[in-house]
Motif scaffolding. Structure first.
Motif, PDB file in Angstrom:
ATOM      1  N   THR A  45     -11.586   0.306  -1.100  1.00  0.00           N
ATOM      2  CA  THR A  45     -12.087   0.735   0.204  1.00  0.00           C
ATOM      3  C   THR A  45     -12.523  -0.485   0.997  1.00  0.00           C
ATOM      4  N   THR A  46     -12.081  -0.560   2.221  1.00  0.00           N
ATOM      5  CA  THR A  46     -12.388  -1.714   3.062  1.00  0.00           C
ATOM      6  C   THR A  46     -13.850  -1.683   3.520  1.00  0.00           C
ATOM      7  N   THR A  47     -14.297  -2.795   4.043  1.00  0.00           N
ATOM      8  CA  THR A  47     -15.655  -2.883   4.583  1.00  0.00           C
ATOM      9  C   THR A  47     -15.686  -2.593   6.079  1.00  0.00           C
ATOM     10  N   ALA A  48     -14.557  -2.131   6.607  1.00  0.00           N
ATOM     11  CA  ALA A  48     -14.491  -1.809   8.037  1.00  0.00           C
ATOM     12  C   ALA A  48     -15.416  -0.637   8.361  1.00  0.00           C
ATOM     13  N   ASN A  49     -15.663  -0.439   9.616  1.00  0.00           N
ATOM     14  CA  ASN A  49     -16.481   0.682  10.059  1.00  0.00           C
ATOM     15  C   ASN A  49     -15.657   1.559  11.005  1.00  0.00           C
ATOM     16  N   PRO A  50     -15.207   2.741  10.587  1.00  0.00           N
ATOM     17  CA  PRO A  50     -15.483   3.339   9.275  1.00  0.00           C
ATOM     18  C   PRO A  50     -14.601   2.734   8.185  1.00  0.00           C
ATOM     19  N   PRO A  51     -15.016   2.810   6.924  1.00  0.00           N
ATOM     20  CA  PRO A  51     -14.218   2.252   5.830  1.00  0.00           C
ATOM     21  C   PRO A  51     -12.917   3.019   5.629  1.00  0.00           C
ATOM     22  N   VAL A  52     -11.919   2.326   5.130  1.00  0.00           N
ATOM     23  CA  VAL A  52     -10.607   2.924   4.887  1.00  0.00           C
ATOM     24  C   VAL A  52     -10.225   2.666   3.428  1.00  0.00           C
ATOM     25  N   THR A  53      -9.730   3.691   2.757  1.00  0.00           N
ATOM     26  CA  THR A  53      -9.299   3.544   1.369  1.00  0.00           C
ATOM     27  C   THR A  53      -7.788   3.379   1.319  1.00  0.00           C
ATOM     28  N   HIS A  54      -7.336   2.367   0.591  1.00  0.00           N
ATOM     29  CA  HIS A  54      -5.908   2.115   0.395  1.00  0.00           C
ATOM     30  C   HIS A  54      -5.570   2.221  -1.086  1.00  0.00           C
ATOM     31  N   THR A  55      -4.351   2.634  -1.367  1.00  0.00           N
ATOM     32  CA  THR A  55      -3.871   2.778  -2.743  1.00  0.00           C
ATOM     33  C   THR A  55      -2.669   1.884  -2.943  1.00  0.00           C
ATOM     34  N   TYR A  56      -2.590   1.257  -4.109  1.00  0.00           N
ATOM     35  CA  TYR A  56      -1.480   0.336  -4.369  1.00  0.00           C
ATOM     36  C   TYR A  56      -0.862   0.631  -5.735  1.00  0.00           C
ATOM     37  N   PRO A  57       0.387   0.243  -5.963  1.00  0.00           N
ATOM     38  CA  PRO A  57       1.031   0.442  -7.270  1.00  0.00           C
ATOM     39  C   PRO A  57       0.300  -0.364  -8.337  1.00  0.00           C
ATOM     40  N   TYR A  58       0.043   0.276  -9.488  1.00  0.00           N
ATOM     41  CA  TYR A  58      -0.696  -0.387 -10.563  1.00  0.00           C
ATOM     42  C   TYR A  58      -0.079  -0.066 -11.926  1.00  0.00           C
ATOM     43  N   LYS A  59       1.243   0.056 -11.942  1.00  0.00           N
ATOM     44  CA  LYS A  59       1.920   0.266 -13.220  1.00  0.00           C
ATOM     45  C   LYS A  59       1.801  -0.982 -14.092  1.00  0.00           C
ATOM     46  N   TYR A  60       1.973  -2.133 -13.460  1.00  0.00           N
ATOM     47  CA  TYR A  60       1.732  -3.407 -14.143  1.00  0.00           C
ATOM     48  C   TYR A  60       0.272  -3.770 -13.927  1.00  0.00           C
TER      49      TYR A  60
ATOM     50  N   ARG B 288       0.832  -1.193   0.000  1.00  0.00           N
ATOM     51  CA  ARG B 288       0.000   0.000   0.000  1.00  0.00           C
ATOM     52  C   ARG B 288       0.870   1.247   0.000  1.00  0.00           C
ATOM     53  N   LEU B 289       0.561   2.181  -0.892  1.00  0.00           N
ATOM     54  CA  LEU B 289       1.308   3.424  -0.942  1.00  0.00           C
ATOM     55  C   LEU B 289       1.148   4.172   0.378  1.00  0.00           C
TER      56      LEU B 289
END
Length: 478
Positions: free
Chosen positions: A324-339, A297-298
């Motif tokens: 975005t996770t299903t947690a309460n509250p939800p959390v958004t994560h970003t990941y490398p997607y060059k490939y 995760r970035l």
């Protein structure tokens, strides 16, 4: 394929006595086997291609995940979301000499160096190879040897400089000073430039290095050693080559495709079991894009990579993914997607090693360091234009201001590639002006609780020091 397997078997006989773990070897058999490899063009080429294949054969190798991912975690590109003690050492900059990935970062490049030395000696001695093939192979072997030394010296600092296959002489060599290693690898790259072809094969494959690969790596080596004038010249040579272009607009997502026009050198996908393409894609891309969970995760928040992108930056749009996770509250994560491809057939992506955008970034930095501030900003504008920004940068007031612009663009353009961010933070001096401090000291303590300045160098692996008593430890690892 049979001839490649034969050559690999022959060279693995010699690599068994590589710098990772020297053992006794029967010289007559080794010499005979090596000589037989270089009798004809086909087998000699297979010997060199076998090195590239081995570099990318398995996951978490020096030439794919280990250098890229662990370098990024050592800096501030991304973190590993799960718990793994050996990865945590990189994330926290507390790497121990017994870490198995440190052992790979040392042993595998030396294995490839040994094989390149064997190829150089075998090709040089051969009287039956055609001249064009002989020159190309000598150039490729010197380039690959320089490539490996570049990473060794930037990861570990002083390292043994081994330029032949004399096991008995080399087995207990002490560490060679960084400046002398750079001299040797720069010499290799200069010779490689004069030996290798400028163009790729007619089939368009960009999986064997050319003169431009040597030129780009030479530009980087000059930049790292402070020869900014020469770095500018070498980078300009690559920029002027019509084999390459920055892919624009919708084509930006084609950057990491096999043989893309932005690639200067790629490693072919050779282990495609389970429909894998690249190890990078297989590891980065979540298994289920409909309900993803990304382990890498970035970084986010103050100083994080996610928030370093300006609004509208197409690199974030095209080269990162999020969920975005299903947690309460939800959390958004970003990941490398060059490939983009985790698994799929046919193979459409190769592992990018050197790409065209770096030439502009090198020239921009070299120009800023020479107080050529407007041309330096113009080079950054080329990169920014591809990222969707149409307003040119203002000419920076001075070199320090220009370097902050360079730093930002290098981070956003090269994230999650070959440890660029980690090497940059280590090689740039602290903006505080404190002697001996680096940009890593400026930036990393904010998020790295255990940061120490000595962490800019990795520890010499325990196995290597046990094998070679003349290897001294790096500061901070006694």
């Amino acid at each position: 394929m049979k001839i490649i397997k034969y050559i690999m078997a022959v060279l693995l006989m010699t690599s068994a006595v590589s710098c990772e773990n020297y053992v006794a070897v029967d010289p007559p058999k080794t010499e005979l086997a090596s000589a037989s490899v270089f009798v004809n063009d086909r087998s000699a080429i297979a010997a060199m291609v076998g090195v590239y294949s081995d570099m990318n054969a398995l996951n978490y190798y020096f030439a794919n995940i280990v250098t890229m991912f662990l370098g990024s975690m050592s800096a501030d590109d991304f973190i590993y979301a799960a718990s793994l003690a050996e990865f945590d050492e990189f994330k926290n900059n507390t790497v121990q000499p017994g870490n198995r990935y440190i052992a790979q970062l040392w042993a595998q490049p030396y294995d490839y160096i040994y094989r390149c030395n064997a190829i150089i000696e075998g090709v040089t001695a051969s009287t039956t190879l055609t001249p064009a093939v002989k020159n190309q192979l000598l150039g490729e072997a010197r380039f690959t040897r320089a490539f490996c030394y570049f990473y060794l010296v930037n990861i570990f600092g002083d390292v043994p400089l081994i330029l032949d296959t004399d096991v008995r002489k080399n087995t207990n060599l002490p560490r060679t000073a960084v400046n002398l290693v750079y001299e040797a690898l720069i010499d290799d790259l200069k010779q490689a430039k004069g030996l290798m072809d400028l163009n790729y094969p007619p089939n368009g494959a960009r999986t064997r290095p050319t003169k431009s690969a040597a030129t780009l790596l030479l530009a980087r080596a000059y930049l790292y050693t402070g020869n900014n004038a020469q770095a500018e010249i070498e980078a300009a040579e690559v920029i002027g080559n019509t084999n390459y272009e920055l892919l624009q607009g919708a084509n930006m997502n084609k950057t990491f495709l096999a043989n893309s026009r932005e690639s200067v050198w790629q490693l072919e996908a050779v282990n495609t079991g389970g429909n894998r393409n690249t190890w990078e894609g297989f590891t980065f891309v979540p298994a289920n894009l409909a309900a993803p969970t990304a382990f890498y995760r970035l970084t986010k928040g103050t100083g994080g990579l996610v928030d370093a992108f300006d609004a509208g930056d197409l690199r974030r749009t095209n080269w990162t993914g999020s969920y975005t996770t299903t947690a309460n509250p939800p959390v958004t994560h970003t990941y490398p997607y060059k490939y983009k491809v985790r698994t799929g057939t046919p193979v459409t992506e190769y592992s990018m090693v050197l790409r065209f955008a770096e030439a502009y970034l090198i020239r921009a930095e070299a120009r800023m360091q020479q107080n050529k501030l407007k041309p330096g900003a113009e080079d950054l504008d080329v990169i920014r234009s591809r990222a969707g920004f149409t307003t040119p940068l203002a000419t920076p007031a001075n070199t320090a201001a220009g370097m902050l612009l360079v730093e930002k663009e290098r981070r956003l353009e090269l994230f999650a590639e070959w440890g660029h961010r980690w090497f940059d933070l280590k090689r740039w001096k602290s903006v505080t002006g404190v002697a001996g401090k680096t940009r890593a000291d400026d930036i990393l303590p904010a998020t790295k609780t255990f940061w120490k300045s000595t962490a800019v160098l990795m520890p010499i692996p325990t196995d290597a020091r046990n094998t070679n008593p003349n290897l001294t430890p790096n500061p901070g690892y006694n």
